[in-house]
Design a protein around this motif. Sequence first.
Motif, mmCIF file in Angstrom:
data_model
loop_
_atom_site.group_PDB
_atom_site.id
_atom_site.type_symbol
_atom_site.label_atom_id
_atom_site.label_comp_id
_atom_site.label_asym_id
_atom_site.label_seq_id
_atom_site.Cartn_x
_atom_site.Cartn_y
_atom_site.Cartn_z
ATOM 1 N N ALA B 100 0.995 -1.349 0.115
ATOM 2 C CA ALA B 100 -0.100 -0.079 -0.067
ATOM 3 C C ALA B 100 0.883 1.211 -0.064
ATOM 4 C CB ALA B 100 -0.760 0.102 1.329
ATOM 5 N N SER B 101 1.749 1.384 -1.169
ATOM 6 C CA SER B 101 2.632 2.385 -1.095
ATOM 7 C C SER B 101 1.772 3.942 -1.539
ATOM 8 C CB SER B 101 3.573 2.151 -2.272
ATOM 9 O OG SER B 101 3.002 2.001 -3.711
ATOM 10 N N GLY B 102 0.628 3.852 -1.731
ATOM 11 C CA GLY B 102 -0.109 5.111 -2.409
ATOM 12 C C GLY B 102 0.201 5.551 -3.699
ATOM 13 N N ASN B 103 0.899 4.615 -4.540
ATOM 14 C CA ASN B 103 1.126 4.729 -6.067
ATOM 15 C C ASN B 103 0.912 3.579 -6.714
ATOM 16 O OD1 ASN B 103 1.738 5.709 -8.442
ATOM 17 N ND2 ASN B 103 4.077 6.167 -7.952
ATOM 18 N N SER B 104 -0.301 3.230 -7.513
ATOM 19 C CA SER B 104 -0.640 2.063 -7.919
ATOM 20 C C SER B 104 0.121 1.552 -9.531
ATOM 21 C CB SER B 104 -1.980 1.660 -8.345
ATOM 22 O OG SER B 104 -2.591 2.837 -9.094
ATOM 23 N N SER B 105 0.803 2.883 -9.730
ATOM 24 C CA SER B 105 1.591 2.881 -11.044
ATOM 25 C C SER B 105 2.990 2.160 -10.894
ATOM 26 C CB SER B 105 1.557 4.386 -11.553
ATOM 27 O OG SER B 105 2.305 5.127 -10.958
ATOM 28 N N GLU B 106 3.241 1.905 -9.576
ATOM 29 C CA GLU B 106 4.564 1.390 -9.367
ATOM 30 C C GLU B 106 4.546 -0.152 -9.665
ATOM 31 O OE1 GLU B 106 6.187 3.943 -5.616
ATOM 32 O OE2 GLU B 106 5.241 2.234 -5.056
#
Lengths: 381, 302
Positions: B100-106
């Motif tokens: 749950a890094s806050g950036n799904s594009s990773e």
Amino acid sequence: MEQIFRSLAQFWEYTGFANADWQNLVMIGIGLIFITLAIVKEWEPMLLVPIGFGMIVGNIPMFPGLNIGVYEDGSVLNILYQGVRQGWYPPLIFLGIGAMTDFSALISQPRLILIGAAAQMGIFGAYLLALLFGFAPNEAGAIGIIGGADGPTAIFLSSKLAPDLMGAIAVSAYSYMALVPVIQKPIMLLLTTDKERRIRMPVPRTVSQKEKIIFPIVGFLITAFIVPSGLPLLGMLFFGNLLKESGVTRRLAETARGPLIDVVTTLIGLTVGASTQADKFITVRSLLIFGLGLLSFVIATMSGVLFVKLMNLFIKNPSKKINPLIGNAGVSAVPDSARVSETVGREIDPGNHLLMHAMGPNVAGVIGSAVAAGILLSFLG
Amino acid sequence: MTRKRVLAILLLFLAATGIKAQNVSDLIISEVLPCPDSTGRLDGYGRRSPWVEIMNTSTGTVNFGGCFLTDDRNNLKKSLIPKWDRSTKVGPRQVVLIWASGNSSEGTYYAGIRPEAGKTIYLVSNDGRTIIDSLTIPVGLPAGKSVQKMARDLRQMEFEACEEAGVPSPASPNGNQDSASKAQQMAISDPHGFTLAVVSIAVVFCALAILWFLFWLLFERRAARKAAPAAKRGTPDGEVAAAIALALDMEESGDDYAAIAAALHLYLSESVHDLEPGFVTIRRTPSGWDNKALGFRKLPKE
């Protein structure tokens, strides 16, 4: 010269004579008795010959570590035994049974299906008794299924619930199936009056092909939804029957009831026999299993006969009364127990043919024992 | 024919949709670590990110591609798990970790959410509307501790949310794997076996009684209804019986008896033309024995 003697002495250690134990000899003796009964008395030869010979194969004394025994991983016998151990021979046998069974007798008189349910009380009676004798619930369930009088079901359930007892349970189930005429007749005579034995049942109506096709589909859906754990047995039984009755898969049905069931019966008999190695088989528990198996057969037969008498109390029309001699056929030893009904019925009244009527509860017993096995598996598996 | 094909395709489509929905519904959020400490697991970028663990409780493989993760009840489509990615399949009774890094594009396993104390994490079906499962992060959860759903017995796959903070167990099922077997439980709950015996007998009877009832309803009752009027027709009434008796008295030769027997057979098989007192009149039923068309040989089609 000394080298030769030493080699001979070493070879002697590998022979069966050097490794023989009295227990092995006892088991070989039992195997020979099975074969004799099958050939001389013709008691279930298809089962007793492979089991008897398997007992001899499994009890040849040998030097351990040669990787040839049934319990040694990777040996030929061990690979064949996996069908029993993992429980995939019994469903294949059920496929064949389905493909050779005509359910017309049951479809034409659906009320007889309840007799097949009543006879399953033998299973649960033996379960209670086995608990009383100190067996664990899973072992008691596996022992109880002997009362279903169905070898493949007994092997299937014991492979899941109590693999250690499977040899004794399988041999016990098949032995008592072979002894159905001996066990059931005195109980039937004991529990019925002369008047009851003379009851003539009306000729069953003719069953249409449509009914025969619908039966396996409806039967499977209902039983499998109620007891999904019986899926391998019930699915294969009804699938085999659909192959037979659909009329468009004749070759598949013939294979299932012919070569396939013959191959699997041969392998199951031989490997079950071979699994009864003396050190695992000659125990007090095995003797108890044999005793409990006999009791479960007795309870099953009594339940079937008494249940018919109970049904008759509620049937007002005298022409629709059921002959209690077909009650024994609720155990699923097809068609032996139905034959016993016919034989005993004709001894009293030579013109009274009960075989067709007895086949109804008999095939209901096959369904009933598979359902019972599914229930035990879901509770104890 | 076209209509049948359309119907078949429609049924297949409905069945496929149903299967997919059923599979996705077997997923649960089994664990969430909102605030990792210095011992936390590193993600693919070398960071100690929060994570959400998803478990497949079914016995079949489930593809969760196209589902959504969100921490906002009003925005259920907040973070999409990529579709058409082969790695979004989770095996039977297996877990998968989503950072749950806050950036799904990773990456596929990264979600655009930030779990925080007091928030609820939702797993949303691929339709973007149906909430499959949720897990609320308690307020005051210490750093390095996770909130979990535990199974008392992993064979049963019945999970309950734990009240207390747990030691994180990323990528492994949460639950007791050494619990008592069913037989052991039965030995305690039903030592004499009466309950099991009674319940089992009742179930066997019910299963077979339902079969009996269905076949009685579907076939036997209809067969009995059909047979009743036929039996009624097949029974000669008093007048007809008297006519037969008179005819038998008057006639003496075998041919006469055969003719009467044939007439009776036709009469009893519903071939009666009309009824007159003292007479049995039989309707003529052409057999077609002299029909020339029946004698033609069928020629094979070219």
